[in-house]
Design a protein around this motif. Structure first.
Motif, short mmCIF file in Angstrom:
data_model
loop_
_atom_site.label_atom_id
_atom_site.label_comp_id
_atom_site.label_asym_id
_atom_site.label_seq_id
_atom_site.Cartn_x
_atom_site.Cartn_y
_atom_site.Cartn_z
N LYS A 95 4.07 4.93 6.00
CA LYS A 95 5.27 5.65 6.41
C LYS A 95 6.49 5.21 5.60
O LYS A 95 7.39 6.01 5.30
CB LYS A 95 5.52 5.42 7.90
N GLN A 96 6.51 3.92 5.24
CA GLN A 96 7.67 3.39 4.52
C GLN A 96 7.78 3.91 3.09
O GLN A 96 8.84 3.82 2.47
CB GLN A 96 7.60 1.86 4.49
N LYS A 97 6.68 4.43 2.56
CA LYS A 97 6.66 4.82 1.14
C LYS A 97 6.91 6.31 0.92
O LYS A 97 6.84 6.80 -0.20
CB LYS A 97 5.31 4.43 0.52
N ILE A 98 7.21 7.03 1.98
CA ILE A 98 7.42 8.48 1.85
C ILE A 98 8.70 8.76 1.05
O ILE A 98 9.75 8.20 1.33
CB ILE A 98 7.51 9.15 3.23
N GLU A 99 8.59 9.63 0.04
CA GLU A 99 9.73 10.02 -0.77
C GLU A 99 10.25 11.42 -0.38
O GLU A 99 11.45 11.65 -0.31
CB GLU A 99 9.34 10.01 -2.26
N ILE A 142 0.83 -1.21 0.00
CA ILE A 142 0.00 0.00 0.00
C ILE A 142 0.87 1.26 0.00
O ILE A 142 1.77 1.40 0.83
CB ILE A 142 -0.93 0.02 1.23
N PHE A 143 0.60 2.16 -0.94
CA PHE A 143 1.24 3.48 -0.95
C PHE A 143 0.45 4.44 -0.05
O PHE A 143 1.00 5.04 0.86
CB PHE A 143 1.30 4.04 -2.37
N ASN A 165 3.78 20.85 4.82
CA ASN A 165 2.46 20.96 4.19
C ASN A 165 2.14 19.84 3.22
O ASN A 165 1.00 19.77 2.73
CB ASN A 165 2.34 22.30 3.46
N ALA A 166 3.10 18.98 2.92
CA ALA A 166 2.84 17.94 1.92
C ALA A 166 3.76 16.75 2.11
O ALA A 166 4.86 16.86 2.65
CB ALA A 166 3.01 18.51 0.51
N ILE A 167 3.27 15.61 1.64
CA ILE A 167 4.05 14.37 1.60
C ILE A 167 4.03 13.87 0.16
O ILE A 167 2.98 13.89 -0.49
CB ILE A 167 3.41 13.28 2.51
N HIS A 168 5.18 13.44 -0.34
CA HIS A 168 5.25 12.88 -1.69
C HIS A 168 5.41 11.37 -1.60
O HIS A 168 6.34 10.87 -0.95
CB HIS A 168 6.42 13.49 -2.47
N ILE A 169 4.51 10.65 -2.26
CA ILE A 169 4.55 9.19 -2.29
C ILE A 169 4.26 8.71 -3.71
O ILE A 169 3.28 9.15 -4.33
CB ILE A 169 3.51 8.57 -1.33
N ASN A 170 5.12 7.87 -4.22
CA ASN A 170 4.96 7.31 -5.57
C ASN A 170 4.75 8.43 -6.60
O ASN A 170 3.95 8.31 -7.52
CB ASN A 170 3.76 6.35 -5.60
N GLY A 171 5.47 9.53 -6.42
CA GLY A 171 5.40 10.64 -7.36
C GLY A 171 4.19 11.54 -7.20
O GLY A 171 4.03 12.50 -7.97
N LYS A 172 3.35 11.28 -6.21
CA LYS A 172 2.14 12.10 -6.02
C LYS A 172 2.29 12.95 -4.76
O LYS A 172 2.72 12.47 -3.72
CB LYS A 172 0.90 11.21 -5.90
N ARG A 173 1.92 14.21 -4.89
CA ARG A 173 1.96 15.13 -3.75
C ARG A 173 0.64 15.06 -3.00
O ARG A 173 -0.43 15.29 -3.56
CB ARG A 173 2.20 16.56 -4.24
N LEU A 174 0.70 14.75 -1.71
CA LEU A 174 -0.49 14.63 -0.87
C LEU A 174 -0.44 15.72 0.20
O LEU A 174 0.57 15.89 0.87
CB LEU A 174 -0.56 13.25 -0.20
N ILE A 230 -13.44 4.52 -0.25
CA ILE A 230 -12.00 4.66 -0.11
C ILE A 230 -11.33 4.00 -1.31
O ILE A 230 -11.82 3.00 -1.84
CB ILE A 230 -11.45 4.04 1.19
N HIS A 231 -10.21 4.59 -1.73
CA HIS A 231 -9.38 4.02 -2.80
C HIS A 231 -8.05 3.63 -2.16
O HIS A 231 -7.35 4.49 -1.62
CB HIS A 231 -9.16 5.01 -3.92
N ILE A 232 -7.71 2.35 -2.22
CA ILE A 232 -6.43 1.88 -1.68
C ILE A 232 -5.45 1.75 -2.84
O ILE A 232 -5.60 0.87 -3.70
CB ILE A 232 -6.61 0.54 -0.95
N HIS A 233 -4.47 2.63 -2.87
CA HIS A 233 -3.49 2.66 -3.95
C HIS A 233 -2.31 1.76 -3.58
O HIS A 233 -1.63 1.99 -2.57
CB HIS A 233 -3.01 4.09 -4.18
N THR A 234 -2.06 0.74 -4.39
CA THR A 234 -0.98 -0.22 -4.12
C THR A 234 -0.01 -0.27 -5.29
O THR A 234 -0.20 0.38 -6.32
CB THR A 234 -1.54 -1.62 -3.87
#
Length: 233
Positions: free
Chosen positions: A203-207, A155-156, A212-221, A165-169
């Protein structure tokens, strides 16, 4: 001797209109799965009922005296499922942001009440089943009559969109009908953290991480203001 039917779901009515309260009481009494644990006409008393009883469902009027319905709900920790009762349409979008199970427009028809209760029961059953949960490795999510196995390490992030809910993996995105607050309760907080009303991340997928933001798998959240104190990753 015929055994008594056990009431399955505790509910409360938070409503300041006596006629609307009577109608809801009558409807609730017809469903053997529902137990009316209490009723009240304001948010202060509602808080007391939530502290006394293990409440599964709250019928909540929006136009309460002193503290309005949504203002009250925002301050409830671990709220039960909520079915809003109102005479106003304009609050629907705000309600979706608060994981409202359904809306009942006054005057409430019985068939519409039944539809809302069916929706609530579906959400409860989905939550109860989640989930055969493995302690570390995977969860099973109900999708109709199927159970979908999701590897937690794949899970990302999890995204909320209204009642879904959408679970992005790593492999695909899975969609389930469930409030994000409910899956948050069963995820290991050592692995996952909520950063926004609409996002839970691994937490393991944080880039990249900022205030104000977290980037995971190239997406800004985005990181929500009320969640910033939790982002000590």
């Amino acid at each position: 001797m015929i055994p008594s039917v056990t009431k399955k779901y505790n509910c409360i009515i938070v409503e300041d209109e006596p006629i609307a309260t009577e109608i809801l009481e009558s409807f609730i009494s017809r469903d053997q799965d529902l137990n009316l644990a209490g009723k009240c006409a304001d948010a202060v008393y509602a808080s007391s009922l939530l502290s006394i009883y293990d409440v599964d469902l709250m019928f909540l009027d929006l136009h309460l005296p002193v503290v309005k319905g949504f203002d009250f709900l925002r301050n409830v920790k671990n709220p039960p499922f909520v079915i809003v009762t109102t005479a106003y349409h304009q609050y629907a979008v705000e309600g979706y942001e608060l994981d409202i199970a359904d809306y009942l427009m006054k005057p409430i028809p019985y068939d519409r009440f039944l539809a809302a209760i069916d929706k609530f029961k579906h959400l409860m059953e989905a939550e109860d089943a989640l989930l055969e949960v493995s302690e570390r490795d995977f969860i099973f999510m109900n999708s109709g009559k199927k159970k979908v196995k999701i590897i937690l390490h794949d899970i990302f992030y999890i995204e909320s969109l209204r009642e879904y809910i959408h679970i992005h993996t790593k492999t695909e995105t899975f969609t389930f009908k469930m409030p994000i607050s409910k899956i948050e309760e069963i995820l290991n907080p050592k692995m996952f953290v909520r950063i926004h009303k609409s996002y839970i991340i691994s937490k393991q997928k944080i880039e990249i991480k900022s205030a104000n933001a977290i980037h995971i798998n190239g997406k800004r959240l985005p990181v929500g203001r009320t969640y910033k104190t939790l982002i000590e990753l």
